[in-house]
Design a protein around this motif. Structure first.
Motif, short mmCIF file in Angstrom:
data_model
loop_
_atom_site.label_atom_id
_atom_site.label_comp_id
_atom_site.label_asym_id
_atom_site.label_seq_id
_atom_site.Cartn_x
_atom_site.Cartn_y
_atom_site.Cartn_z
N UNK A 41 6.76 -3.72 8.35
CA UNK A 41 6.29 -2.90 9.47
C UNK A 41 4.77 -2.96 9.60
N UNK A 42 4.07 -2.98 8.48
CA UNK A 42 2.62 -3.11 8.52
C UNK A 42 2.21 -4.49 9.05
N UNK A 43 2.91 -5.52 8.63
CA UNK A 43 2.60 -6.87 9.10
C UNK A 43 2.77 -6.99 10.60
N UNK A 44 3.74 -6.27 11.15
CA UNK A 44 4.02 -6.33 12.58
C UNK A 44 3.05 -5.51 13.41
N UNK A 45 2.54 -4.37 12.84
CA UNK A 45 1.82 -3.45 13.70
C UNK A 45 0.47 -2.95 13.23
N UNK A 46 -0.04 -3.44 12.10
CA UNK A 46 -1.25 -2.85 11.53
C UNK A 46 -2.55 -3.42 12.08
N UNK A 47 -2.48 -4.48 12.84
CA UNK A 47 -3.71 -5.13 13.32
C UNK A 47 -4.59 -4.13 14.07
N UNK A 48 -5.83 -4.03 13.67
CA UNK A 48 -6.79 -3.17 14.33
C UNK A 48 -6.84 -1.74 13.84
N UNK A 49 -5.95 -1.37 12.93
CA UNK A 49 -5.96 0.00 12.42
C UNK A 49 -7.05 0.20 11.36
N UNK A 50 -7.59 1.41 11.35
CA UNK A 50 -8.50 1.82 10.28
C UNK A 50 -7.75 2.55 9.17
N UNK A 51 -6.67 3.25 9.56
CA UNK A 51 -5.92 4.09 8.63
C UNK A 51 -4.44 4.02 8.98
N UNK A 53 0.17 -1.07 -2.85
CA UNK A 53 -0.72 -0.41 -1.88
C UNK A 53 -2.08 -1.09 -1.83
N UNK A 54 -2.61 -1.46 -2.99
CA UNK A 54 -3.90 -2.15 -3.03
C UNK A 54 -3.82 -3.49 -2.30
N UNK A 55 -2.72 -4.20 -2.50
CA UNK A 55 -2.53 -5.49 -1.84
C UNK A 55 -2.44 -5.32 -0.33
N UNK A 56 -1.68 -4.34 0.13
CA UNK A 56 -1.50 -4.12 1.57
C UNK A 56 -2.81 -3.68 2.23
N UNK A 57 -3.54 -2.78 1.58
CA UNK A 57 -4.80 -2.31 2.14
C UNK A 57 -5.81 -3.44 2.28
N UNK A 58 -5.88 -4.29 1.26
CA UNK A 58 -6.81 -5.42 1.30
C UNK A 58 -6.36 -6.45 2.33
N UNK A 59 -5.06 -6.71 2.38
CA UNK A 59 -4.53 -7.71 3.31
C UNK A 59 -4.79 -7.34 4.76
N UNK A 108 4.56 14.44 -7.42
CA UNK A 108 4.72 13.88 -6.07
C UNK A 108 3.29 13.61 -5.62
N UNK A 109 2.84 12.37 -5.79
CA UNK A 109 1.41 12.04 -5.69
C UNK A 109 1.11 11.16 -4.49
N UNK A 110 0.17 11.62 -3.69
CA UNK A 110 -0.34 10.81 -2.58
C UNK A 110 -1.49 9.96 -3.07
N UNK A 111 -1.45 8.69 -2.71
CA UNK A 111 -2.55 7.78 -3.01
C UNK A 111 -3.26 7.41 -1.72
N UNK A 112 -4.57 7.50 -1.77
CA UNK A 112 -5.46 7.12 -0.67
C UNK A 112 -6.11 5.81 -1.10
N UNK A 113 -5.68 4.73 -0.46
CA UNK A 113 -6.10 3.39 -0.90
C UNK A 113 -6.91 2.68 0.17
N UNK A 114 -8.24 2.62 0.02
CA UNK A 114 -9.07 1.87 0.96
C UNK A 114 -8.98 0.37 0.68
N UNK A 115 -9.47 -0.46 1.59
CA UNK A 115 -9.33 -1.90 1.39
C UNK A 115 -10.07 -2.45 0.18
N UNK A 116 -11.07 -1.73 -0.31
CA UNK A 116 -11.78 -2.22 -1.51
C UNK A 116 -11.10 -1.80 -2.81
#
Length: 259
Positions: A29-39, A69-75, A94-102
């Motif tokens: 789903x990310x591969x199909x629709x994530x282009x141009x997103x910041x978050x 998550x690290x791979x997807x954020x960087x990709x 039940x842990x939320x992770x906030x993963x920036x591209x770096x």
């Protein structure tokens, strides 16, 4: 602060208790629709659905899901956020992770555990409210049941976007939308809520009623249901103008939260 923050809500039919399958599904789903997103925001417990079987499905924090998550954020060069089941020091979260591209991640542990499903008997509650940053925007993370507790979500004029990742049942979908709207209006902030859809392994149905609201409580995305990635662009100018012309937060009550 970036003038327009592009965010996406990944609404998916999660596969019950199947981490590898869900990572593959959400990756597509990310591969199909994530282009141009910041978050991009993923649902609560996105690797398993809302299960209490932590002994079988919780993983070490620095495990396969964190790596994914690290791979997807960087990709996709975006910040990715969502929660999953974590075992740490003999306890479950039940842990939320906030993963920036770096890859410089941060975390938030669900504060309000859903006792009616026995979540409090399995998981340890978090005790820290967090605010993260994306492109200069201040973003406050929450998880599902946290939505019902406005004091925990209350703005101290310290965030611009308040967001909830959830597995919120269809039986209470009206309350979901109304509470999200209220949080936007009372905190003069953009509010996003990402939910799953379909039926889980325990027979609970989910409506896929993800939505993004502006600071006046108006919906910003057209959600037709099903598996989708909802998109919206948040305007820093709109937010600043509202807060300047109608500064209600200046009159807010001062309080101390006792945990």
């Amino acid at each position: 602060m970036k003038e327009r923050l592009a965010i996406g809500l990944v609404q998916a039919d999660l596969v019950w208790q199947a981490p590898a399958e869900n990572r593959a599904l959400l990756g597509d789903l990310l591969a199909e629709g994530a282009l141009g997103l910041d978050l991009a925001l993923l649902p609560e417990t996105f690797t398993t659905g809302f299960t209490q079987a932590a002994d079988a499905f919780a993983e070490p924090f620095e495990g396969p899901t964190l790596e994914w998550m690290a791979d997807q954020a960087a990709r996709h060069q975006l910040t990715l956020a969502g929660s999953y089941l974590v075992e740490e020091g003999g306890r479950y979260f039940n842990r939320l992770v906030w993963m920036p591209p770096n890859g410089d991640y941060q975390t938030y542990d669900k504060r309000h555990l859903f006792s009616m499903a026995g979540e409090h008997e399995v998981f340890t509650a978090g005790n820290q409210r967090k605010v993260f940053e994306c492109q200069g925007w201040r973003c406050c993370p929450m998880i599902c049941y946290d939505l019902r507790f406005p004091v925990w979500s209350r703005s101290r004029q310290d965030y611009d976007l308040l967001f909830y990742v959830a597995n919120w049942p269809e039986a209470r979908t009206r309350q979901w939308s109304r509470l999200l709207t209220a949080r936007a209006i009372e905190n003069q902030a953009f509010v996003a809520g990402v939910n799953c859809f379909g039926t889980d392994g325990e027979g609970y149905s989910y409506a896929g009623d993800s939505q993004i609201y502006d600071p006046l409580g108006e919906p910003m995305a057209d959600n037709e249901g099903g598996e989708t990635l909802l998109r919206a662009e948040l305007s820093a100018f709109q937010l600043a103008r509202l807060r300047d012309k109608f500064p209600v937060l200046e009159d807010a009550d001062d309080f101390t939260l006792k945990l």
